[in-house]
Enzyme design. Structure first.
Site, short mmCIF file in Angstrom:
data_model
loop_
_atom_site.label_atom_id
_atom_site.label_comp_id
_atom_site.label_asym_id
_atom_site.label_seq_id
_atom_site.Cartn_x
_atom_site.Cartn_y
_atom_site.Cartn_z
N ASN A 209 5.07 -43.30 -24.43
CA ASN A 209 5.53 -43.12 -25.82
C ASN A 209 5.80 -44.48 -26.46
OD1 ASN A 209 8.35 -43.90 -25.23
ND2 ASN A 209 8.25 -42.06 -23.95
N PHE A 324 21.18 -40.44 -25.67
CA PHE A 324 20.56 -40.68 -26.97
C PHE A 324 19.79 -39.42 -27.35
CE2 PHE A 324 20.67 -45.05 -28.65
CZ PHE A 324 21.53 -45.60 -27.73
N LYS A 342 24.22 -31.22 -22.05
CA LYS A 342 24.02 -32.22 -20.98
C LYS A 342 25.35 -32.76 -20.45
CE LYS A 342 19.43 -33.49 -22.71
NZ LYS A 342 18.33 -34.43 -22.62
N1 CTP Z 1 16.29 -37.70 -21.09
C1 CTP Z 1 16.26 -37.75 -19.72
N2 CTP Z 1 15.24 -37.18 -19.02
C2 CTP Z 1 14.25 -36.54 -19.67
C3 CTP Z 1 14.26 -36.47 -21.07
C4 CTP Z 1 15.30 -37.07 -21.76
O1 CTP Z 1 17.17 -38.34 -19.13
N3 CTP Z 1 13.28 -35.99 -18.96
C5 CTP Z 1 17.40 -38.32 -21.83
C6 CTP Z 1 17.04 -39.55 -22.62
O2 CTP Z 1 17.22 -40.75 -21.90
C7 CTP Z 1 18.01 -39.48 -23.79
C8 CTP Z 1 18.11 -38.01 -24.03
O3 CTP Z 1 17.84 -37.37 -22.80
O4 CTP Z 1 19.29 -39.99 -23.48
C9 CTP Z 1 17.07 -37.66 -25.05
O5 CTP Z 1 16.94 -36.39 -25.21
P1 CTP Z 1 15.75 -35.90 -26.22
O6 CTP Z 1 14.45 -36.38 -25.75
O7 CTP Z 1 16.14 -36.19 -27.63
O8 CTP Z 1 15.93 -34.44 -26.09
P2 CTP Z 1 15.47 -33.48 -24.98
O9 CTP Z 1 16.60 -33.24 -24.08
O10 CTP Z 1 14.21 -33.97 -24.35
O11 CTP Z 1 15.27 -32.19 -25.83
P3 CTP Z 1 14.19 -31.87 -26.96
O12 CTP Z 1 12.93 -32.57 -26.61
O13 CTP Z 1 14.15 -30.44 -26.87
O14 CTP Z 1 14.79 -32.35 -28.25
#
Ligand code: CTP
Length: 404
Positions: A209, A324, A342
């Site tokens: 990404n 975040f 979370k």
């Molecule tokens: N994160 C993580 N592991 C993942 C995905 C996300 O630890 N596999 C953590 C990121 O480091 C960040 C937060 O979760 O702190 C971001 O979440 P986000 O991507 O915004 O949301 P998601 O939990 O993935 O939910 P959605 O995509 O449904 O918004």
């Protein structure tokens, strides 16, 4: 609590090495950052650079002679009033004198009378630096509570190769900022994850990404400046490791998970700024997939949600967990939902539809949500944003210590 040099009183002792010219640049930078810089020069330093150079750059009187101004007590007052004392460049001779408590000039006398932290930056020929006498003197300085910054490697003015060069400003500024900061994260072990992850399709291709890692790196750097012991778990970025920070480089979400789990038990503040790829290919091809091979369809599998797993195992009395979220609508509702789902203590929500925020940008505009408050931060640099996030973390740690 903005980490900066503004308003700080810094005394710089310059001794006789050609690297004195580099320190002129440091003085100029510090003066521009609104520090009050007073320079003390030894006789040999003045053979390399004129006192007028330092006076012009600092806008302050330069001190050179203990007896020039009559019964002057500057050797006592300069060191007593300073927030930080830097000796740069420090020659082998001055280092030897300091190690033995000799005080035969204004600089060494002022150091002995100083109350401030003293940081010594050796600069000399590599063989002089590695000589057992110099090394023993440096060891003594450390025992006496002086901080010593290792010289850099490279070609020196004498054309010799080796370790002895005065480091560049970029390498020393965070050490100096840490020394003048209020140290409100002292004793905290901060674990930050930053950057994207890469999920490999074959040896040449991956899913990733747009994360640049800038926000996470700014958090690691500012946490170090504020006195924390910092570990940075980083996906692939082009950023150099911040000074004083221990970096662990990872590629995939699985690697990141392993590294985070390993460092998590010792951490007191955990900030998950990484943009983890939510999916990975079901299979990673060992050989590069040829384009003539047929049509390629990718089966994807969900990656573990590392933050959620950390939320499940965190020790709520000892650890503070920060996440975040990148959102494009309903920021507050989505943020609050993730804070609860979370099991976080704080979430930094990014509106990714706005200009100059989020991915790749140098600025950010974040809304901080915790269990007591919602705070809208202004649109500022990622470094300033990091300081503001850490301000909130410090406040939450303090409320935890003194609930009332
Ligand atoms: N994160 C993580 N592991 C993942 C995905 C996300 O630890 N596999 C953590 C990121 O480091 C960040 C937060 O979760 O702190 C971001 O979440 P986000 O991507 O915004 O949301 P998601 O939990 O993935 O939910 P959605 O995509 O449904 O918004």
């Amino acid at each position: 609590m903005h980490t900066s040099f503004a308003g700080k009183k810094i005394v710089i002792g310059v001794t006789g090495s050609i690297a004195a010219f580099k320190v002129a640049g440091w003085v100029s930078t510090l003066a521009k950052a609104e520090a009050r810089v007073t320079v003390i020069m030894t006789d040999s330093a003045m053979r390399f650079v004129s006192p007028l150079t330092f006076a012009s750059l600092s806008g302050e009187k330069v001190y050179t002679d203990m007896f020039a101004d009559g019964p002057d007590m500057s050797h006592i007052s300069l060191g007593m009033e300073a927030d930080l004392f830097i000796i740069a460049p420090a020659t082998a001779h001055t280092i030897a004198k300091l190690a033995h408590g000799l005080s035969d000039n204004l600089l060494t006398t002022t150091v002995l009378a100083a109350r401030a932290k003293v940081i010594v930056c050796p600069a000399m020929n590599g063989r002089m630096y590695s000589h057992p006498a110099t090394q023993a003197n440096i060891a003594t300085l450390k025992e006496l509570n002086y901080q010593v910054i290792d010289p850099a490697c490279g070609t020196m003015a004498c054309k010799d190769e080796g370790q002895g060069r005065l480091p560049e400003w970029e390498q020393v500024q965070d050490v100096f900022l840490r020394a003048v900061s209020a140290g409100d994260l002292e004793g905290q072990r901060v674990l930050v994850s930053a950057g994207p992850t890469r999920e490999h399709i074959d040896p040449a291709r991956f899913i990733s990404n747009r994360s640049s890692g800038k926000m996470g790196y700014a958090l690691a750097r500012t946490a170090y400046r504020r006195g924390a012991e910092v570990t940075l778990v980083s996906g692939p970025t082009h950023l150099p490791c911040p000074e004083g920070v221990t970096r662990r480089e990872v590629q995939t979400a699985e690697d990141m998970r392993t590294a985070m789990m390993e460092h998590f038990p010792a951490a007191t503040v955990i900030i998950k700024a990484a943009a983890v790829s939510d999916f990975r290919p079901e299979t990673t091809h060992r050989e590069k997939v040829k384009k003539g091979q047929a049509e390629l369809s990718l089966e994807l599998r969900a990656n573990p949600d590392i933050l959620r797993e950390l939320g499940e195992i965190k020790d709520g009395t000892r650890q503070l967990l920060v996440g975040f979220a990148a959102e494009s609508s309903d920021l507050l509702r989505e943020g609050k939902k993730k804070l609860l789902k979370k099991n976080l203590d704080l979430i930094a929500v990014n509106d990714i539809t706005r200009e100059n925020t989020g991915f790749e940008a140098d600025t950010n505009q974040i809304t901080l949500i915790d269990h007591q408050d919602i705070i809208e931060l202004p649109l500022v640099s990622k470094e300033r944003t990091a300081d503001l996030i850490l301000d909130r973390i410090v406040a939450l740690l303090q409320t935890r210590e003194n609930p009332s």
